[in-house]
Design an enzyme around this catalytic site. Structure first.
Site, PDB file in Angstrom:
ATOM      1  N   ASP A   1      -1.794   6.648   6.243  1.00 17.77           N
ATOM      2  CA  ASP A   1      -2.833   5.780   5.694  1.00 17.77           C
ATOM      3  C   ASP A   1      -3.127   4.751   6.787  1.00 17.77           C
ATOM      4  O   ASP A   1      -2.348   3.824   7.014  1.00 17.77           O
ATOM      5  CB  ASP A   1      -2.342   5.086   4.417  1.00 17.77           C
ATOM      6  CG  ASP A   1      -3.347   4.049   3.904  1.00 17.77           C
ATOM      7  OD1 ASP A   1      -4.419   3.889   4.520  1.00 17.77           O
ATOM      8  OD2 ASP A   1      -3.043   3.402   2.881  1.00 17.77           O
TER       9      ASP A   1
ATOM     10  N   TRP B   1       0.826  -1.218   0.000  1.00 13.12           N
ATOM     11  CA  TRP B   1       0.000   0.000   0.000  1.00 13.12           C
ATOM     12  C   TRP B   1       0.852   1.257   0.000  1.00 13.12           C
ATOM     13  O   TRP B   1       0.543   2.225  -0.699  1.00 13.12           O
ATOM     14  CB  TRP B   1      -1.025  -0.043   1.135  1.00 13.12           C
ATOM     15  CG  TRP B   1      -2.004  -1.138   0.855  1.00 13.12           C
ATOM     16  CD1 TRP B   1      -2.124  -2.318   1.514  1.00 13.12           C
ATOM     17  CD2 TRP B   1      -2.936  -1.187  -0.243  1.00 13.12           C
ATOM     18  NE1 TRP B   1      -3.081  -3.103   0.912  1.00 13.12           N
ATOM     19  CE2 TRP B   1      -3.593  -2.439  -0.156  1.00 13.12           C
ATOM     20  CE3 TRP B   1      -3.285  -0.317  -1.272  1.00 13.12           C
ATOM     21  CZ2 TRP B   1      -4.588  -2.827  -1.071  1.00 13.12           C
ATOM     22  CZ3 TRP B   1      -4.264  -0.698  -2.172  1.00 13.12           C
ATOM     23  CH2 TRP B   1      -4.895  -1.933  -2.067  1.00 13.12           C
TER      24      TRP B   1
ATOM     25  N   LYS C   1     -12.609  -1.882   6.736  1.00 12.50           N
ATOM     26  CA  LYS C   1     -11.934  -2.909   7.550  1.00 12.50           C
ATOM     27  C   LYS C   1     -12.455  -2.826   8.992  1.00 12.50           C
ATOM     28  O   LYS C   1     -13.160  -3.710   9.439  1.00 12.50           O
ATOM     29  CB  LYS C   1     -10.416  -2.746   7.496  1.00 12.50           C
ATOM     30  CG  LYS C   1      -9.816  -3.223   6.181  1.00 12.50           C
ATOM     31  CD  LYS C   1      -9.319  -2.080   5.393  1.00 12.50           C
ATOM     32  CE  LYS C   1      -8.569  -2.372   4.129  1.00 12.50           C
ATOM     33  NZ  LYS C   1      -8.862  -3.517   3.322  1.00 12.50           N
TER      34      LYS C   1
HETATM   35  C1  PLP Z   1      -3.625   0.033   3.939  1.00  9.32           C
HETATM   36  C2  PLP Z   1      -4.506   0.186   2.752  1.00  9.32           C
HETATM   37  N1  PLP Z   1      -4.467   1.326   2.041  1.00  9.32           N
HETATM   38  C3  PLP Z   1      -5.240   1.515   0.966  1.00  9.32           C
HETATM   39  C4  PLP Z   1      -6.112   0.549   0.522  1.00  9.32           C
HETATM   40  C5  PLP Z   1      -6.991   0.802  -0.675  1.00  9.32           C
HETATM   41  O1  PLP Z   1      -8.247   1.049  -0.194  1.00  9.32           O
HETATM   42  P1  PLP Z   1      -9.534   1.297  -1.086  1.00  9.32           P
HETATM   43  O2  PLP Z   1      -9.941  -0.021  -1.615  1.00  9.32           O
HETATM   44  O3  PLP Z   1     -10.505   1.885  -0.087  1.00  9.32           O
HETATM   45  O4  PLP Z   1      -9.179   2.273  -2.147  1.00  9.32           O
HETATM   46  C6  PLP Z   1      -6.203  -0.655   1.222  1.00  9.32           C
HETATM   47  C7  PLP Z   1      -7.132  -1.722   0.777  1.00  9.32           C
HETATM   48  O5  PLP Z   1      -7.107  -2.844   1.213  1.00  9.32           O
HETATM   49  C8  PLP Z   1      -5.385  -0.837   2.358  1.00  9.32           C
HETATM   50  O6  PLP Z   1      -5.435  -1.984   3.060  1.00  9.32           O
END
Ligand code: PLP
Length: 363
Positions: free
Chosen positions: A174, A105, A198
């Site tokens: 994040d 991520w 989550k």
């Molecule tokens: C730590 C993290 N950041 C970003 C994301 C991307 O999230 P989204 O699907 O809400 O765009 C995720 C998705 O699993 C994630 O676990």
């Protein structure tokens, strides 16, 4: 379980929600607070919905101890849109931002930021297979901000102490996969963002917590939906917000407060994670964890078995036993147990019992 049709859900996201929250949503589905309509059917400009979004905000403020000089936004586009919105809003033209990369991520976040400007790598643990938290950082004192991922959902790497940016450089997080899972000191952050799906609710809403002074950096010419300042000025209501998702995160925040707040939630999360890590550590190498012990996530626990065949069998048999969502992400392979706030100790114990049983039969 009070409802026999429910399974133990270890999905990485969208993920398990508290049963009480689902039951309340079910009870209110056809007639929300005497309106004769579902919350999905009422106007987002109605006094009933205003109360929903304002209560959700107030409860989150209490839950995380968010100081008065921060705004809370309820946006769309997922955490993925924040990868772009963040540099668009907070990194001036020509300036550079720093990123700590501890998993997929963080890697995705910097890649997006680089499409529209400059971003430096302050640390990258990919060479060790994303198994650790970096000990040293190469920091730019002029950076627009320092970005990190508090929990890497795929690799199961979690920060418990925030990295320290140089003086005057805002820290950006994040927090998608460990949001409201333990107390944090919000005043250390410039901005925190999290996709809800989550720990906080269903998909469809992304929570952004931003310190007021950073809103002054927002350039004047941004499209309004991508503009933090405009979103803050309209209380996240420039257009129709994802009203059902906002309602659901509001119910989850109330549930978290009722559960004793984040100190209690963290205690339960530690207990659950300890159960799973113990099962791994005491398996004599049959189960192998991905993360180095000091970086082990309380939320996502990837682990391998002796062979891919056994992993396949584990996944199938677990499913038959009512343990769902344990197949790992393809980039790490093997299994992954996601044990977010709403996963019970009982559910975690069921997994651990299954793991012991499986090893007895196949070890
Ligand atoms: C730590 C993290 N950041 C970003 C994301 C991307 O999230 P989204 O699907 O809400 O765009 C995720 C998705 O699993 C994630 O676990």
């Amino acid at each position: 379980m009070s409802n026999p049709k429910r399974v133990y859900n270890f999905n990485p996201g969208p993920a398990v929600l508290p049963l009480e929250v689902l039951q309340q949503a079910q009870a209110e589905l056809l007639d929300f607070k005497g309106t004769g309509m579902s919350v999905m059917e009422i106007s987002h400009r109605s006094k009933e919905f205003e109360a929903v979004i304002q209560t959700a905000e107030a409860d989150l403020r209490e839950l995380l101890g968010i100081p008065a000089n921060y705004k809370i936004l309820f946006l769309q586009g997922g955490a993925s849109l924040q990868f772009a919105m963040l540099p668009m809003n907070l990194r001036a033209a020509g300036a550079s931002a720093d990123y700590i990369v501890t998993g997929v991520w963080g890697k995705t976040a910097i890649k997006e930021a680089r499409k529209i400007g400059k971003a430096r790598t302050a640390a990258n643990t990919e060479a060790d297979g994303f198994t650790s938290i970096p000990e040293t950082l190469d920091l730019d004192p002029q950076a627009a901000y320092l970005h990190f991922t508090s929990n890497e959902t795929i690799h199961g790497i979690e920060y418990f102490t925030e990295p320290t940016p140089p003086a005057g450089v805002p820290l950006i997080c994040d927090a998608s996969s460990d949001f409201i899972s333990h107390p944090i000191d919000v005043s250390k952050y410039g901005l925190i963002y999290a996709g809800a799906q989550k720990n906080a609710g269903p998909s469809g809403v992304t929570i952004v917590i931003i310190r007021d002074d950073l809103l002054e950096r927002v350039p004047a010419n941004l499209p309004v939906m991508l503009d933090y300042k405009a979103q803050a000025a309209t209380g996240s209501m420039h257009n129709t917000p994802p009203s059902f998702s906002v309602y659901m995160v509001g119910l989850v925040f109330k549930w978290a407060l009722k559960s004793g707040g984040l100190t209690e939630i963290e205690k339960t999360n530690r207990k659950k994670a300890e159960l799973v890590y113990q099962a791994i550590d005491q398996s004599g190498g049959f189960y192998r964890g991905h993360a180095q012990p000091a970086a082990r996530s309380l939320m996502n626990i990837p682990f391998r078995l002796p062979s891919e065949e056994l992993e396949e069998t584990f996944s199938k048999e677990a499913k038959n036993a009512g343990l769902i969502g344990l197949k790992g992400h393809r980039s790490v392979g093997g299994m992954r147990a996601s044990i977010y706030n709403a996963m019970t100790v009982e559910g975690t114990q069921a997994l651990v019992n299954f793991m012991a049983d499986f090893q007895r039969k196949n070890g």
